[in-house]
Design a protein around this motif. Structure first.
Motif, PDB file in Angstrom:
ATOM      1  N   UNK A 197       0.922  -1.300   0.115  1.00  0.00           N
ATOM      2  CA  UNK A 197       0.143   0.049   0.103  1.00  0.00           C
ATOM      3  C   UNK A 197       1.011   1.228   0.024  1.00  0.00           C
ATOM      4  N   UNK A 198       0.476   2.127  -0.892  1.00  0.00           N
ATOM      5  CA  UNK A 198       1.587   3.343  -1.100  1.00  0.00           C
ATOM      6  C   UNK A 198       1.416   4.160   0.393  1.00  0.00           C
ATOM      7  N   UNK A 199       2.439   4.693   0.707  1.00  0.00           N
ATOM      8  CA  UNK A 199       2.377   5.368   2.112  1.00  0.00           C
ATOM      9  C   UNK A 199       3.227   6.793   1.821  1.00  0.00           C
ATOM     10  N   UNK A 200       2.706   7.690   2.644  1.00  0.00           N
ATOM     11  CA  UNK A 200       3.288   9.135   2.791  1.00  0.00           C
ATOM     12  C   UNK A 200       3.139  10.121   1.208  1.00  0.00           C
ATOM     13  N   UNK A 201       2.485   9.714   0.467  1.00  0.00           N
ATOM     14  CA  UNK A 201       2.211  10.490  -0.622  1.00  0.00           C
ATOM     15  C   UNK A 201       1.579  11.824  -0.528  1.00  0.00           C
ATOM     16  N   UNK A 202       2.296  12.751  -1.175  1.00  0.00           N
ATOM     17  CA  UNK A 202       1.670  14.159  -1.226  1.00  0.00           C
ATOM     18  C   UNK A 202       0.409  14.254  -2.087  1.00  0.00           C
ATOM     19  N   UNK A 203      -0.092  15.275  -1.874  1.00  0.00           N
ATOM     20  CA  UNK A 203      -1.390  15.547  -2.591  1.00  0.00           C
ATOM     21  C   UNK A 203      -1.377  15.117  -4.335  1.00  0.00           C
ATOM     22  N   UNK A 204      -0.219  15.863  -4.752  1.00  0.00           N
ATOM     23  CA  UNK A 204      -0.101  15.730  -6.248  1.00  0.00           C
ATOM     24  C   UNK A 204       0.240  14.543  -6.696  1.00  0.00           C
TER      25      UNK A 204
END
Length: 294
Positions: free
Chosen positions: A91-98
């Motif tokens: 699961x992707x983690x700590x992704x910024x809004x963009x």
């Protein structure tokens, strides 16, 4: 034919099937349906999701909202796969809004909303419901093709042509009241409706009942509470990170007395879970403290 089944023969009723996941959005959606005078029929799907804790949270939400009719249906989508939520992909983690707005994320479950809405339509026909309430949101989850207004309109057309109710001239309607709201707006709406946020679960990758605090859903939830904090108490329901971060943030906002209470509570938790783990606050924190810190 049972009295429940005869409901499908009625004209438009105030009954509504709620796709209730146990998450924040579906719980606010249910509260809106209740406010609008609907008799709620909860439908929760246990589809083999890695965050299966949300199924139990849906039961708790149903009890809190006084929902008598709650169907929990097993449908194992792990057999199909294709998603981090039903498979072993990270699961992707700590992704910024963009980053979250670029493309369709790996947490998309192929056909999930199409399948769930179809089952909801079948359930609605049997119980005589006129509405399906669906907590879709296009702004925070813009990468999901089955959370768009175009999809919802197309599904309503399909129900009109492909169900007994539709052919009888009593088409089912899909209501997605959160569709164009930001997460902060959703939370403000929930605060106004006294939604039991402390019961909801949003994390995609929990350890037991403990939210990870880093997946897209945790990040969006936390940012939403921070932006939409109509009262400080609700911030407690949003915390997924370490208590030391919480107390520092609250102290920076001039909420030292609140931070102190949370610090004290977290040490009570530490006594229960063992000294080898640092104290933390999960998304499902005790309601007593969710209301005590205003």
């Amino acid at each position: 034919m049972s009295s429940v089944e005869m409901g499908v023969m009625k004209s438009a009723s105030n009954r509504a099937v709620i796709l209730a996941s146990g998450g924040l959005d579906s719980t606010v959606t249910a509260a809106i349906a209740k406010e609008e005078g609907c008799e709620l029929f909860f439908l929760t799907m246990a589809y083999g999701q890695r965050h299966a804790v949300e199924v139990e949270r849906a039961r708790q939400v149903a009890a809190a909202l006084g929902v008598v009719n709650h169907l929990v249906m097993e449908l194992d989508l792990r057999a199909i796969g294709g998603s981090a939520l039903t498979g072993w992909a990270a699961v992707p983690k700590d992704r910024a809004g963009h980053e979250r707005s670029q493309g369709i994320p790996i947490t998309y479950v192929p056909g999930r909303n199409l399948i769930f809405l179809s089952i909801a339509a079948a359930h609605a026909e049997v119980v005589g419901a006129s509405f399906i309430y669906f907590g879709a949101n296009v702004l925070d989850y813009s990468g999901y093709p089955d959370c768009r207004p175009e999809f919802i309109r197309a599904f309503e057309t399909a129900m009109k042509e492909g169900t007994k109710a539709g052919i009888a001239g009593i088409p089912l309607r899909v209501k997605a009241p959160l569709l164009m709201l930001t997460k902060a707006d959703i939370i403000r709406r929930g605060i106004a409706l006294h939604v039991p946020f402390h019961l909801t679960h949003s994390c995609y990758d929990p350890v037991g009942e403990q939210a990870c605090g880093h997946c897209d859903s945790c990040v969006i939830r936390r940012e939403g509470f921070w932006e939409g904090r109509g009262c400080r108490s609700c911030l407690v329901c949003a915390i997924t990170h370490d208590t030391w971060d919480v107390t520092r943030i609250m102290a920076s906002k001039g909420w030292s007395h609140v931070a102190g209470r949370i610090f004290h509570v977290s040490h009570d938790r530490l006594d229960r879970v063992g000294a080898d783990r640092r104290p933390s606050l999960s998304q499902g924190y005790a309601p007593a403290y969710a209301t005590d810190v205003t």
